[in-house]
Write an enzyme that holds these catalytic residues in place. Sequence first.
Site, PDB file in Angstrom:
ATOM      1  N   SER A 131       1.122  -1.591   0.260  1.00 38.44           N
ATOM      2  CA  SER A 131       0.219   0.076  -0.223  1.00 38.44           C
ATOM      3  C   SER A 131       1.230   1.093   0.235  1.00 38.44           C
ATOM      4  CB  SER A 131      -1.211  -0.297   1.305  1.00 38.44           C
ATOM      5  OG  SER A 131      -1.178   1.356   1.724  1.00 38.44           O
ATOM      6  N   LYS A 147       1.762  -3.475   7.337  1.00 40.02           N
ATOM      7  CA  LYS A 147       1.602  -2.823   5.822  1.00 40.02           C
ATOM      8  C   LYS A 147       3.451  -2.832   5.477  1.00 40.02           C
ATOM      9  CE  LYS A 147      -1.625  -4.642   3.089  1.00 40.02           C
ATOM     10  NZ  LYS A 147      -2.141  -6.033   3.463  1.00 40.02           N
ATOM     11  N   TYR A 150      -2.719  -0.398  10.454  1.00 40.99           N
ATOM     12  CA  TYR A 150      -3.167  -0.577   9.705  1.00 40.99           C
ATOM     13  C   TYR A 150      -1.566  -0.831   8.104  1.00 40.99           C
ATOM     14  CZ  TYR A 150      -4.511  -1.487   4.345  1.00 40.99           C
ATOM     15  OH  TYR A 150      -3.848  -1.688   3.142  1.00 40.99           O
TER      16      TYR A 150
HETATM   17  C1  WQD Z   1      -9.690   9.317   0.398  1.00 41.66           C
HETATM   18  C2  WQD Z   1     -10.555  10.909   1.011  1.00 41.66           C
HETATM   19  C3  WQD Z   1     -10.852  11.816   2.828  1.00 41.66           C
HETATM   20  C4  WQD Z   1     -14.124   8.867   3.120  1.00 41.66           C
HETATM   21  C5  WQD Z   1      -7.689   4.080   1.205  1.00 41.66           C
HETATM   22  C6  WQD Z   1      -7.332   2.796   1.871  1.00 41.66           C
HETATM   23  C7  WQD Z   1      -5.944   2.333   2.195  1.00 41.66           C
HETATM   24  C8  WQD Z   1      -4.444   2.824   0.849  1.00 41.66           C
HETATM   25  C9  WQD Z   1      -5.194   4.226  -0.102  1.00 41.66           C
HETATM   26  C10 WQD Z   1      -4.641   1.035   0.133  1.00 41.66           C
HETATM   27  C11 WQD Z   1      -9.379  11.432   1.995  1.00 41.66           C
HETATM   28  C12 WQD Z   1     -11.885  11.431   1.574  1.00 41.66           C
HETATM   29  C13 WQD Z   1     -13.412  10.213   2.315  1.00 41.66           C
HETATM   30  C14 WQD Z   1     -15.621  10.650   3.103  1.00 41.66           C
HETATM   31  C15 WQD Z   1     -13.967  11.899   2.791  1.00 41.66           C
HETATM   32  N1  WQD Z   1      -5.108   1.470  -0.001  1.00 41.66           N
HETATM   33  N2  WQD Z   1     -13.052  10.937   2.483  1.00 41.66           N
HETATM   34  N3  WQD Z   1     -15.279  11.770   3.287  1.00 41.66           N
HETATM   35  O1  WQD Z   1      -7.861   7.210   3.408  1.00 41.66           O
HETATM   36  O2  WQD Z   1      -6.875   7.775   1.013  1.00 41.66           O
HETATM   37  O3  WQD Z   1      -6.425   5.583   2.087  1.00 41.66           O
HETATM   38  O4  WQD Z   1      -6.228   4.548   0.037  1.00 41.66           O
HETATM   39  O5  WQD Z   1      -3.807  -0.245   0.827  1.00 41.66           O
HETATM   40  O6  WQD Z   1      -5.985   1.451   3.199  1.00 41.66           O
HETATM   41  O7  WQD Z   1      -7.658   3.314   3.367  1.00 41.66           O
HETATM   42  O8  WQD Z   1      -8.723   6.399   1.289  1.00 41.66           O
HETATM   43  O9  WQD Z   1     -11.277   6.657   0.046  1.00 41.66           O
HETATM   44  O10 WQD Z   1     -10.555   6.743   3.293  1.00 41.66           O
HETATM   45  O11 WQD Z   1     -10.206   8.544   1.373  1.00 41.66           O
HETATM   46  O12 WQD Z   1     -13.974  13.284   2.621  1.00 41.66           O
HETATM   47  O13 WQD Z   1     -16.902   9.743   4.238  1.00 41.66           O
HETATM   48  O14 WQD Z   1     -11.341  11.321   1.266  1.00 41.66           O
HETATM   49  O15 WQD Z   1     -10.480  12.492   3.706  1.00 41.66           O
HETATM   50  O16 WQD Z   1      -8.419  12.551   0.961  1.00 41.66           O
HETATM   51  P1  WQD Z   1      -7.150   6.944   2.401  1.00 41.66           P
HETATM   52  P2  WQD Z   1     -10.214   6.951   1.691  1.00 41.66           P
END
Ligand code: WQD
Length: 342
Positions: free
Chosen positions: A127, A156, A152
Site C-alpha cells: 500500500s 503493510k 493498518y
Molecule cells: C480518500 C479521501 C478522505 C471518506 C485508502 C485505504 C488505504 C489505502 C489507501 C490500500 C481522503 C476523503 C473519505 C468520506 C471524505 N489503500 N473522504 N469523506 O484514506 O486515502 O486510504 O486508500 O491500502 O488502505 O483506506 O481512502 O477513501 O478513506 O479517503 O472526505 O466519507 O476522501 O478524507 O481525503 P484513504 P479514503
Amino acid sequence: MGRQVLVTGGTGYIGSHTVVELQAVGFDVVIIDDLSNSSADVVDNIEKISGIRPAFEEFNLLDLAKLEAFFEKYSRIEAIIHFAAFKAVGESVAKPLSYYRNNLVSLMNILDCMSKYKISNLVFSSSCTVYGQPDQLPVTENTPKKDAESPYGNTKAISEEILRDVVKVNNALKVIALRYFNPIGAHPTSLIGELPRGVPNNLVPFITQTAAGIRQQLSVFGNDYNTEDGSCIRDYINVVDLAKAHVIAIDRLINNTNDDRHEFFNVGTGYGASVLEIVNTFEEATGVKVNYKIVDRRPGDVEKIYADTTIANTVLGWKAETSLSDTLLSAWNWEKRLRNIG
Ligand code: WQD
C-alpha cells in the site's frame, strides 16, 4: 489444465477482480478466504463472469494446520497472490492487536508454507500508506518510507520488512510487492465490486451510497488543505486496471523475467485528484447529484499523495487505462445493481 495460482482473500474487492483477470488468461485459480469481509456468492459471480468456477476453501490463514492441509491437497500451486488482510484504517486504530495478529501471522504462515511446499513466487498486496505524507510528490518506489499513520498501514510496512528479511534467507523465494494507491470502481458487468460492511470508510462507496439514498449526506473531511480546492488529493486507480497489474506480476515471476528477487511497484495512475473533483466527476459521469457538506478534517489523513508510475510503466510493463469518469460510472452501475435501482 492451466498453471495453478492461489489467491488469498480472493472473494474480496481487489481479490475477486484479480481472480477474473487471471482466469481470463488461462490460470487455474484457487481461492482461500475466511469471508470475514466478503461473501461466498462472490464465487458464483466470478463464475458468471468468467464461465469458470474457481476452487474455494473457506478458512482463516492463522490456522497453520488447515493451511498445510490445503497445500497437501493443492499440490500444483506455482504462485500465490496474498491479499487476505484486515484493511480498515479507522478500525485498525481501535483494534491494533487484531490487525497485527491477523495481517502479520497470516503472512508468516504463508511464507512458512511456501518454503515447506517449495512454492517460490509471491505477489504481495502492499500500500501507498507506507509512504505516509511524502515530502516530495509524486512518490517513487525509492521515496523514503515514513511512519504509518495507522496500525493498518504499519502492518503493510512491517510485512514489507518481513519479506525483505525472508528473501535474504530463502534463495528460492521471489517477491513482487504492489503498492496500491486508492482502488475504486467495479467490474464492467457490475457482478463484482466493492461491498463495504456497515458505514463505508472509503470515499467512493460513500458517494455511491449517498447517490443511492442509502446515506443522507457525504461529509467532505476538510477543505482547508494546501490544495487547489482545499480538499485532499489522492491517486484513484481503477480496480480492473489494478487487477491486471497482478496478472503481469505473476507472469513476471513464473517466467523468471524479474530483475531481482524482491521488487516493488507503485500501482497508481500518476494523477492526483481532489475529493471535490471526485464528487464533481461522479456527478458529471452519472447525472446524479451528490448531497455533501464540508466538515472538519479526518485525523490521520495525509494531505496529498499520488504516484510516479514510471517504474510500473517501463519495468513491469503496466499502465492504468481507465478514465476517472468511466471508473466512477462503473462504481455507480455496481451500486445500482446492488440496490436494484433502474
Ligand atoms: C480518500 C479521501 C478522505 C471518506 C485508502 C485505504 C488505504 C489505502 C489507501 C490500500 C481522503 C476523503 C473519505 C468520506 C471524505 N489503500 N473522504 N469523506 O484514506 O486515502 O486510504 O486508500 O491500502 O488502505 O483506506 O481512502 O477513501 O478513506 O479517503 O472526505 O466519507 O476522501 O478524507 O481525503 P484513504 P479514503
